[in-house]
Design a protein around this motif. Structure first.
Motif: not given
Length: 276
Positions: A13-21
């Motif tokens: 959840s933390q890593i995916f939220e920080a990534l630019d899709a």
């Protein structure tokens, strides 16, 4: 929830939220792995319990597989000895190896992750799967055939069935060696294909219909034009004069559907010598 799932969900959840899709789609896999490995190291340093190097490595692979591949299914897709993969909801994954179906220890973290991967599979080949269109036939980049059924049609969670693509073709000689057919039957089928006879191949799931058709196609002359029509392309034909056609489902606006009937009508105008 197991401790491994809890750990994966916390980091995910933390890593995916920080990534630019959009940026992720442009990155090479090795660059994404390095970026996620750094993020895992930072989160692990502040996690409430120690995380081993092996656990970190597993987290990085799982996260990258979910972003680039098929998440928990990726190891099964990469295993060349596995021919079929069956998903019955997030906690029930089965596979077939050497003709025997076994249950995998792998699971999805939840239905949301499973549904997200199912939608990605469909979108990569221009298909969609949602409440209005809860079933879809698609294929992976390697040619593997995929069928997806999502809730509410699938009562126990999203269902995915993957028939893996075989890189190595099986010829009539192999079938005779396996005991699948007699030498005389192989010769009859070779002659039927060479003489452009009408042939109907039928059988149950996994019975070898596509394998047999691929073997027969080797005896079509190279100077003949072949047209194939499929719901999801999986035939492996080697003729140089080949046109491959594939059906298409309707768009969100309920337009653009192309059926097998449409393609058959069109194929008759393409000067086919053989059509499948």
């Amino acid at each position: 929830m197991s401790s491994n799932k809890e750990l994966y969900l916390a980091f995910r959840s933390q890593i995916f939220e920080a990534l630019d899709a959009e940026a992720v789609q442009q990155m090479e896999r090795k660059d994404l792995e390095a970026q996620i490995a750094n993020a895992v190291d930072l989160l692990a340093a502040n996690y409430r319990r120690p995380i081993t190097a092996m656990m970190k490595s597993g987290l990085v692979k799982s996260l990258v597989d979910e972003l680039f591949g098929l998440g928990p299914l990726q190891p099964l897709v990469e295993d060349q000895s596995i021919t079929d993969i069956m998903v019955n909801g997030p906690n029930n994954i089965f596979f077939e190896r050497h003709g025997k179906v076994q249950k995998s220890d792998l699971t999805f973290v939840n239905e949301e992750q499973l549904l997200s991967i199912a939608k990605r599979i469909a979108s990569r080949v221009g298909r969609r799967v949602d409440e209005l269109s809860p079933t879809v036939d698609a294929r992976l980049e390697d040619g593997s055939r995929v069928n997806i059924v999502i809730p509410p049609i699938a009562l126990d969670g999203t269902s995915i069935s993957i028939r893996k693509f075989r890189e190595q073709k099986i010829a009539f000689e192999d079938m005779v060696g396996f005991g699948s057919m007699s030498p005389d039957m192989a010769r009859v089928l070779m002659i039927a294909a060479r003489c452009r006879m009408n042939v109907l191949i039928s059988g149950g799931t996994g019975s070898g219909k596509t394998t047999l058709l691929n073997a027969m196609s080797n005896y079509i002359a190279e100077d003949e034009r072949v047209v194939t029509i499929e719901d999801a392309a999986e035939l492996q034909l080697g003729q140089p004069n080949l046109v491959r056609l594939e059906t298409r489902t309707a768009s969100i606006e309920q337009t653009g559907m192309v059926t097998q009937r449409d393609l058959v009508i069109n194929a008759l105008r393409m000067r086919p010598i053989e059509s499948f």
